[in-house]
Design a protein around this motif. Structure first.
Motif, PDB file in Angstrom:
ATOM      1  N   GLN A 162       2.213  16.756  -3.486  1.00  0.00           N
ATOM      2  CA  GLN A 162       1.767  16.887  -1.986  1.00  0.00           C
ATOM      3  C   GLN A 162       1.736  15.477  -1.341  1.00  0.00           C
ATOM      4  O   GLN A 162       1.972  15.487  -0.285  1.00  0.00           O
ATOM      5  N   VAL A 163       1.396  14.506  -2.375  1.00  0.00           N
ATOM      6  CA  VAL A 163       1.297  13.102  -1.504  1.00  0.00           C
ATOM      7  C   VAL A 163       2.601  12.728  -1.040  1.00  0.00           C
ATOM      8  O   VAL A 163       2.884  12.208  -0.161  1.00  0.00           O
ATOM      9  N   VAL A 164       3.656  12.980  -1.983  1.00  0.00           N
ATOM     10  CA  VAL A 164       5.108  12.790  -1.442  1.00  0.00           C
ATOM     11  C   VAL A 164       5.577  13.464  -0.295  1.00  0.00           C
ATOM     12  O   VAL A 164       6.075  12.651   0.572  1.00  0.00           O
ATOM     13  N   SER A 165       5.089  14.535  -0.274  1.00  0.00           N
ATOM     14  CA  SER A 165       5.502  15.490   0.804  1.00  0.00           C
ATOM     15  C   SER A 165       4.702  15.077   2.255  1.00  0.00           C
ATOM     16  O   SER A 165       5.344  14.863   3.322  1.00  0.00           O
ATOM     17  N   GLU A 166       3.289  14.450   2.155  1.00  0.00           N
ATOM     18  CA  GLU A 166       2.729  14.005   3.245  1.00  0.00           C
ATOM     19  C   GLU A 166       3.214  12.855   3.536  1.00  0.00           C
ATOM     20  O   GLU A 166       3.174  12.322   4.735  1.00  0.00           O
ATOM     21  N   THR A 167       3.670  11.937   2.607  1.00  0.00           N
ATOM     22  CA  THR A 167       4.288  10.488   3.001  1.00  0.00           C
ATOM     23  C   THR A 167       5.800  10.961   3.749  1.00  0.00           C
ATOM     24  O   THR A 167       6.009  10.287   4.776  1.00  0.00           O
ATOM     25  N   VAL A 180       1.011  -1.087  -0.023  1.00  0.00           N
ATOM     26  CA  VAL A 180      -0.109  -0.041   0.020  1.00  0.00           C
ATOM     27  C   VAL A 180       1.022   1.151   0.135  1.00  0.00           C
ATOM     28  O   VAL A 180       0.573   2.238  -0.767  1.00  0.00           O
ATOM     29  N   GLU A 181       1.770   1.424   0.842  1.00  0.00           N
ATOM     30  CA  GLU A 181       2.723   2.461   0.698  1.00  0.00           C
ATOM     31  C   GLU A 181       3.438   2.569  -0.346  1.00  0.00           C
ATOM     32  O   GLU A 181       3.696   3.920  -0.906  1.00  0.00           O
ATOM     33  N   LEU A 182       3.912   1.525  -1.054  1.00  0.00           N
ATOM     34  CA  LEU A 182       4.772   1.821  -2.362  1.00  0.00           C
ATOM     35  C   LEU A 182       3.716   2.222  -3.529  1.00  0.00           C
ATOM     36  O   LEU A 182       4.108   2.708  -4.145  1.00  0.00           O
ATOM     37  N   LEU A 183       2.555   1.542  -3.439  1.00  0.00           N
ATOM     38  CA  LEU A 183       1.475   1.958  -4.117  1.00  0.00           C
ATOM     39  C   LEU A 183       1.108   3.523  -4.350  1.00  0.00           C
ATOM     40  O   LEU A 183       0.946   4.292  -5.351  1.00  0.00           O
ATOM     41  N   ARG A 184       0.943   3.930  -2.987  1.00  0.00           N
ATOM     42  CA  ARG A 184       0.591   5.346  -2.853  1.00  0.00           C
ATOM     43  C   ARG A 184       1.709   6.167  -3.472  1.00  0.00           C
ATOM     44  O   ARG A 184       1.539   7.220  -4.446  1.00  0.00           O
ATOM     45  N   LEU A 185       2.988   5.850  -3.234  1.00  0.00           N
ATOM     46  CA  LEU A 185       4.343   6.519  -3.771  1.00  0.00           C
ATOM     47  C   LEU A 185       4.106   6.469  -5.519  1.00  0.00           C
ATOM     48  O   LEU A 185       4.517   7.380  -6.302  1.00  0.00           O
ATOM     49  N   GLN A 186       4.028   5.301  -5.942  1.00  0.00           N
ATOM     50  CA  GLN A 186       3.803   5.026  -7.451  1.00  0.00           C
ATOM     51  C   GLN A 186       2.840   5.715  -8.011  1.00  0.00           C
ATOM     52  O   GLN A 186       3.140   6.482  -9.262  1.00  0.00           O
ATOM     53  N   LEU A 187       1.563   5.700  -7.323  1.00  0.00           N
ATOM     54  CA  LEU A 187       0.378   6.473  -7.993  1.00  0.00           C
ATOM     55  C   LEU A 187       0.915   8.291  -7.795  1.00  0.00           C
ATOM     56  O   LEU A 187       0.591   8.882  -8.711  1.00  0.00           O
ATOM     57  N   ALA A 188       1.570   8.522  -6.864  1.00  0.00           N
ATOM     58  CA  ALA A 188       1.967  10.100  -6.735  1.00  0.00           C
ATOM     59  C   ALA A 188       3.061  10.454  -7.860  1.00  0.00           C
ATOM     60  O   ALA A 188       3.089  11.362  -8.409  1.00  0.00           O
TER      61      ALA A 188
END
Length: 140
Positions: A53-58, A28-36
């Motif tokens: 913004q997603v990368v910054s929040e992560t 899930v965490e890698l998917l979030r980064l890949q989508l970002a």
């Protein structure tokens, strides 16, 4: 953004049925980064900023140790080694606003890179802290 959050939550629910918690977190965490990263590669500034913004929040959640799988070293590796993040965001063709809004990310990259370099130096020197040198020649 909200679209990525909704998608990753759906994937997380599906993975919980088949994987251990640690594996679910990793996927899930890698998917979030890949989508970002997909958003950042978009030709549209609005999507690029949303991905940024997603990368910054992560990064913020990683630094606060609020993630299950991502760590500071894995986040740094993803930004600098594993993904085209730096090449895309800091290329000559990047929109100035994208670069302007990525200062916190760049600060993270630089600070962690500096810490890594110091740690590597210490390991090369056998874990000993650097010895301060003094000028021992006395004036005549």
């Amino acid at each position: 953004g909200p679209r990525i959050r909704g998608l990753t939550e759906s994937v997380q629910q599906l993975l919980r049925r088949a994987c251990a918690k640690q594996q679910v977190a990793k996927h899930v965490e890698l998917l979030r980064l890949q989508l970002a990263m997909g958003l950042i590669k978009s030709p549209f500034l609005k999507q690029q900023l949303e991905g940024l913004q997603v990368v910054s929040e992560t990064i913020s959640t990683v630094v606060k140790k609020q993630t299950r799988w991502l760590t500071i070293p894995t986040m740094w590796d993803w930004l600098v080694v594993d993904s085209p993040f730096c090449a895309v965001v800091y290329s000559a063709g990047s929109h100035a606003e994208l670069v302007r809004r990525s200062t916190d990310i760049l600060r993270f990259i630089c600070n962690q890179g500096k810490l890594r370099a110091q740690k590597e130096e210490e390991e090369e020197e056998g874990g000993k802290p650097p010895v301060a040198t003094t000028n021992q020649s006395a004036p005549p």
